[in-house]
Design an enzyme around this catalytic site. Structure first.
Site, PDB file in Angstrom:
ATOM      1  N   ARG A 101       0.815  -1.218   0.000  1.00  0.00           N
ATOM      2  CA  ARG A 101       0.000   0.000   0.000  1.00  0.00           C
ATOM      3  C   ARG A 101       0.847   1.265   0.000  1.00  0.00           C
ATOM      4  O   ARG A 101       0.371   2.333  -0.364  1.00  0.00           O
ATOM      5  CB  ARG A 101      -0.909   0.037   1.239  1.00  0.00           C
ATOM      6  CG  ARG A 101      -1.891  -1.115   1.306  1.00  0.00           C
ATOM      7  CD  ARG A 101      -2.533  -1.180   2.666  1.00  0.00           C
ATOM      8  NE  ARG A 101      -1.512  -1.554   3.655  1.00  0.00           N
ATOM      9  CZ  ARG A 101      -1.721  -1.645   4.954  1.00  0.00           C
ATOM     10  NH1 ARG A 101      -2.913  -1.371   5.452  1.00  0.00           N
ATOM     11  NH2 ARG A 101      -0.753  -2.002   5.773  1.00  0.00           N
ATOM     12  N   GLN A 127      -0.692  22.996  20.613  1.00  0.00           N
ATOM     13  CA  GLN A 127      -1.226  23.657  19.427  1.00  0.00           C
ATOM     14  C   GLN A 127      -0.515  23.110  18.208  1.00  0.00           C
ATOM     15  O   GLN A 127       0.681  22.824  18.259  1.00  0.00           O
ATOM     16  CB  GLN A 127      -0.986  25.170  19.553  1.00  0.00           C
ATOM     17  CG  GLN A 127      -1.516  25.999  18.424  1.00  0.00           C
ATOM     18  CD  GLN A 127      -1.360  27.482  18.724  1.00  0.00           C
ATOM     19  OE1 GLN A 127      -1.774  27.952  19.764  1.00  0.00           O
ATOM     20  NE2 GLN A 127      -0.764  28.206  17.802  1.00  0.00           N
ATOM     21  N   ASN A 140       0.030  23.986  13.999  1.00  0.00           N
ATOM     22  CA  ASN A 140      -0.094  25.051  13.005  1.00  0.00           C
ATOM     23  C   ASN A 140       0.400  24.549  11.656  1.00  0.00           C
ATOM     24  O   ASN A 140       1.196  23.603  11.586  1.00  0.00           O
ATOM     25  CB  ASN A 140       0.759  26.265  13.401  1.00  0.00           C
ATOM     26  CG  ASN A 140       0.415  26.806  14.755  1.00  0.00           C
ATOM     27  OD1 ASN A 140      -0.736  26.790  15.168  1.00  0.00           O
ATOM     28  ND2 ASN A 140       1.419  27.288  15.469  1.00  0.00           N
ATOM     29  N   ARG A 147      10.336  33.081   6.466  1.00  0.00           N
ATOM     30  CA  ARG A 147       9.569  33.298   7.699  1.00  0.00           C
ATOM     31  C   ARG A 147      10.545  33.151   8.854  1.00  0.00           C
ATOM     32  O   ARG A 147      11.149  32.112   9.031  1.00  0.00           O
ATOM     33  CB  ARG A 147       8.438  32.280   7.822  1.00  0.00           C
ATOM     34  CG  ARG A 147       7.335  32.468   6.788  1.00  0.00           C
ATOM     35  CD  ARG A 147       6.222  31.453   7.019  1.00  0.00           C
ATOM     36  NE  ARG A 147       5.216  31.508   5.995  1.00  0.00           N
ATOM     37  CZ  ARG A 147       4.012  32.072   6.147  1.00  0.00           C
ATOM     38  NH1 ARG A 147       3.678  32.608   7.302  1.00  0.00           N
ATOM     39  NH2 ARG A 147       3.150  32.071   5.157  1.00  0.00           N
ATOM     40  N   HIS A 194      11.777  33.637  14.681  1.00  0.00           N
ATOM     41  CA  HIS A 194      10.770  33.834  15.715  1.00  0.00           C
ATOM     42  C   HIS A 194      10.984  32.969  16.956  1.00  0.00           C
ATOM     43  O   HIS A 194      11.544  31.883  16.864  1.00  0.00           O
ATOM     44  CB  HIS A 194       9.374  33.495  15.160  1.00  0.00           C
ATOM     45  CG  HIS A 194       9.025  34.236  13.921  1.00  0.00           C
ATOM     46  ND1 HIS A 194       8.310  33.659  12.902  1.00  0.00           N
ATOM     47  CD2 HIS A 194       9.292  35.506  13.526  1.00  0.00           C
ATOM     48  CE1 HIS A 194       8.143  34.549  11.936  1.00  0.00           C
ATOM     49  NE2 HIS A 194       8.733  35.667  12.278  1.00  0.00           N
ATOM     50  N   HIS A 206      13.631  30.482  15.442  1.00  0.00           N
ATOM     51  CA  HIS A 206      13.428  29.554  14.339  1.00  0.00           C
ATOM     52  C   HIS A 206      12.935  30.319  13.113  1.00  0.00           C
ATOM     53  O   HIS A 206      12.157  31.260  13.231  1.00  0.00           O
ATOM     54  CB  HIS A 206      12.379  28.507  14.739  1.00  0.00           C
ATOM     55  CG  HIS A 206      11.934  27.660  13.602  1.00  0.00           C
ATOM     56  ND1 HIS A 206      10.731  27.861  12.955  1.00  0.00           N
ATOM     57  CD2 HIS A 206      12.537  26.620  12.970  1.00  0.00           C
ATOM     58  CE1 HIS A 206      10.612  26.969  11.990  1.00  0.00           C
ATOM     59  NE2 HIS A 206      11.699  26.219  11.980  1.00  0.00           N
ATOM     60  N   TYR A 242       3.701  22.500  12.141  1.00  0.00           N
ATOM     61  CA  TYR A 242       4.355  22.705  13.435  1.00  0.00           C
ATOM     62  C   TYR A 242       3.495  22.107  14.526  1.00  0.00           C
ATOM     63  O   TYR A 242       2.278  22.286  14.527  1.00  0.00           O
ATOM     64  CB  TYR A 242       4.446  24.185  13.801  1.00  0.00           C
ATOM     65  CG  TYR A 242       4.999  25.135  12.799  1.00  0.00           C
ATOM     66  CD1 TYR A 242       6.261  25.667  12.966  1.00  0.00           C
ATOM     67  CD2 TYR A 242       4.240  25.566  11.717  1.00  0.00           C
ATOM     68  CE1 TYR A 242       6.763  26.596  12.078  1.00  0.00           C
ATOM     69  CE2 TYR A 242       4.735  26.490  10.820  1.00  0.00           C
ATOM     70  CZ  TYR A 242       5.985  27.003  11.004  1.00  0.00           C
ATOM     71  OH  TYR A 242       6.476  27.934  10.123  1.00  0.00           O
TER      72      TYR A 242
END
Length: 175
Positions: free
Chosen positions: A23, A46, A48, A59, A62, A119, A132
């Site tokens: 498969r 959380q 994301n 990006r 942060h 990051h 994330y």
């Protein structure tokens, strides 16, 4: 999963161990016990996703400040990214040092980013998606970061970004 610690203590590249059959394959991307066995925080508060239309989208860089610090588990689910972390922990012997890895949907390697690291990433192709898992919910008042092109950090990006937000351009210098 195979955990390989990077040169920055506490951060890991995590390789999936696919089990193949007619498969396709099956693999775990997260296991609380295995993460705990490696001294990592297995909390997922959380999840994301970021989608990026253009090659050269940057990006970062942060992080969340105390008391909302977070660990991140980052995986590229479509396309590929040049993923960068920088240790900004006070008192760390590797403070100010960075590490980069190419993460791609094809290779299925994840990066565990501990709290106290900034990051960011640069997309290496069009139509890139990044997933994330975060150990704490986002808190806008604790959002922080540093410039991606800070000369003190001297991050070696594979090419200049083509797309970057004004918010990221307005981030302060590390020094």
């Amino acid at each position: 999963m195979r955990f390989r610690e990077t040169p920055l203590p506490g951060s890991f590249l995590i390789e999936l161990e696919p089990h193949h059959d007619e498969r396709g394959f099956f693999a775990r991307t997260f296991c609380e016990r295995e993460f705990r066995d490696h001294g990592l925080d297995p909390c997922v508060a959380q999840c994301n996703v970021s989608y990026n239309h253009r090659r050269g989208t940057l990006r970062g860089m942060h992080l969340q400040l105390p008391p909302h610090e977070e660990d991140r588990l980052v995986r590229c689910t479509a396309g590929s990214i040049y993923d960068v972390i920088v240790d900004v922990r006070d008192g760390s012997p590797t403070r100010g040092r960075w590490f980069a890895a190419t993460l791609s949907a094809a290779e299925r390697i994840q990066l565990y980013v501990p709290r106290g690291f900034v990051h960011g990433f640069l997309t290496l192709e069009e139509d890139v998606e990044v997933s994330y898992q975060m150990s704490a919910p986002y808190a806008a008042g604790s959002a922080a970061g540093y410039r991606y092109d800070d000369p003190t950090l001297a991050i070696e990006w594979p090419f200049p970004p083509a797309v970057i937000s004004q918010r990221d351009l307005d981030l302060p210098w590390f020094t």
